[in-house]
Design a protein around this motif. Sequence first.
Motif, PDB file in Angstrom:
ATOM      1  N   GLU A 115     -23.176 -90.814  74.325  1.00  0.00           N
ATOM      2  CA  GLU A 115     -24.147 -91.404  73.732  1.00  0.00           C
ATOM      3  C   GLU A 115     -25.603 -90.757  73.835  1.00  0.00           C
ATOM      4  O   GLU A 115     -26.441 -90.537  72.774  1.00  0.00           O
ATOM      5  N   GLU A 116     -26.000 -90.530  75.218  1.00  0.00           N
ATOM      6  CA  GLU A 116     -27.232 -89.824  75.530  1.00  0.00           C
ATOM      7  C   GLU A 116     -27.477 -88.546  74.823  1.00  0.00           C
ATOM      8  O   GLU A 116     -28.170 -88.110  74.339  1.00  0.00           O
ATOM      9  N   VAL A 117     -26.136 -87.795  75.130  1.00  0.00           N
ATOM     10  CA  VAL A 117     -26.097 -86.277  74.453  1.00  0.00           C
ATOM     11  C   VAL A 117     -26.305 -86.318  73.032  1.00  0.00           C
ATOM     12  O   VAL A 117     -26.963 -85.588  72.541  1.00  0.00           O
ATOM     13  N   GLY A 121     -35.926 -84.128  73.297  1.00  0.00           N
ATOM     14  CA  GLY A 121     -34.330 -84.102  73.084  1.00  0.00           C
ATOM     15  C   GLY A 121     -34.140 -83.239  74.314  1.00  0.00           C
ATOM     16  O   GLY A 121     -32.811 -82.770  74.324  1.00  0.00           O
ATOM     17  N   GLY A 122     -35.082 -82.683  75.245  1.00  0.00           N
ATOM     18  CA  GLY A 122     -34.700 -81.876  76.114  1.00  0.00           C
ATOM     19  C   GLY A 122     -34.814 -80.474  76.060  1.00  0.00           C
ATOM     20  O   GLY A 122     -34.563 -79.422  77.066  1.00  0.00           O
ATOM     21  N   CYS A 123     -35.568 -79.838  75.138  1.00  0.00           N
ATOM     22  CA  CYS A 123     -35.619 -78.391  74.899  1.00  0.00           C
ATOM     23  C   CYS A 123     -37.118 -78.237  74.272  1.00  0.00           C
ATOM     24  O   CYS A 123     -38.052 -79.097  74.267  1.00  0.00           O
ATOM     25  N   ALA A 124     -37.281 -76.762  73.784  1.00  0.00           N
ATOM     26  CA  ALA A 124     -38.546 -76.843  73.306  1.00  0.00           C
ATOM     27  C   ALA A 124     -38.674 -75.584  72.394  1.00  0.00           C
ATOM     28  O   ALA A 124     -37.647 -74.762  72.126  1.00  0.00           O
ATOM     29  N   LYS A 167     -27.662 -88.580  71.298  1.00  0.00           N
ATOM     30  CA  LYS A 167     -29.014 -89.127  70.833  1.00  0.00           C
ATOM     31  C   LYS A 167     -29.900 -87.789  70.915  1.00  0.00           C
ATOM     32  O   LYS A 167     -30.807 -87.585  69.981  1.00  0.00           O
ATOM     33  N   ASP A 168     -29.948 -86.994  71.958  1.00  0.00           N
ATOM     34  CA  ASP A 168     -30.668 -85.814  72.086  1.00  0.00           C
ATOM     35  C   ASP A 168     -30.393 -84.702  71.130  1.00  0.00           C
ATOM     36  O   ASP A 168     -31.486 -84.126  70.589  1.00  0.00           O
ATOM     37  N   VAL A 169     -29.138 -84.687  70.783  1.00  0.00           N
ATOM     38  CA  VAL A 169     -28.771 -83.631  69.650  1.00  0.00           C
ATOM     39  C   VAL A 169     -29.243 -84.278  68.262  1.00  0.00           C
ATOM     40  O   VAL A 169     -29.904 -83.068  67.722  1.00  0.00           O
ATOM     41  N   VAL A 170     -29.291 -85.232  68.182  1.00  0.00           N
ATOM     42  CA  VAL A 170     -29.685 -85.751  66.609  1.00  0.00           C
ATOM     43  C   VAL A 170     -31.325 -85.666  66.708  1.00  0.00           C
ATOM     44  O   VAL A 170     -32.005 -85.137  65.672  1.00  0.00           O
TER      45      VAL A 170
END
Length: 292
Positions: free
Chosen positions: A9-11, A129-132, A13-16
Amino acid sequence: MTQPGLKIEEVLKDVVTVIIGILFCGFALKGFLVPNSFFDGGVTGISLLLHELYHFNIAYVIIIANIPFIIMGMFQVNKSFALKTLACVIGLGLCLQFIEYPVITQDKLLVSIFGGVFMGLGVGLSIRGGCALDGIEILALYTLKRSSFTISEIILGINIIIFLVAAVELGLPTALYSILTYYTASRTITFVIDGLEEYTAVNIISGQSEIIKERLVMELGRGITIYKGERGFMKESFDVHQPVDIIFTVVTRLEVRRLKNLVHSIDPKAFVFTNSIKEAAGGVLKKKVRDH
């Protein structure tokens, strides 16, 4: 057994979140900035400047310009972050290459403000989402370890150079409007990253702490934490002091005035001090109740 499900779910969520961020950035670039020869700060600003001066394809330029900083991020942050950022930047390049966004307006003020807002939304969501989508922070982190400047000062210095080049090559008005774009984008990024609801930490020192504790919990519905301390130590009577419960709680920005009024009604001499919390989760945080 539920942990793997939560992880997926977390992955997702981050992708979306990152995909939405990429779409917002693409909209800002092709709907506002690129058609009007406007700029932003950071690596995106460098890419826009190269596109405007040499007419390189903006999709390719953004990817190529970010690659050195992504490699740097592999060593400065970690490999996972670098790979996610690479995927994010390639996604933005594909978005710019294949999605036809409409040109929204040619009004310079609207372009500078709303171009910055949508760019800030995109970059902020990608960070969540964990990136830049922009490697300037990685460069600042790298430089920080080799100089006495802060990250903010390093980013400011790099952006000053970008806008000076823009002023010389494309005119001062364009550079000034682009500075407004950058400011709007940076404020929007802060808003997105810090969270939509800003919380405030409140510390209360009072001789009437027992009554205050009860009313905070029973009337405001707030969880509280108690620190053990001592009060007194006045200049006229330094040796006179007594134990006291220091009350700590977290409220929303809109509730600060109500809390202060409540404390003042119990003890007008109570010492109350606050500081902002960028984001809070867990514990006993009262949720907004919505009527359906």
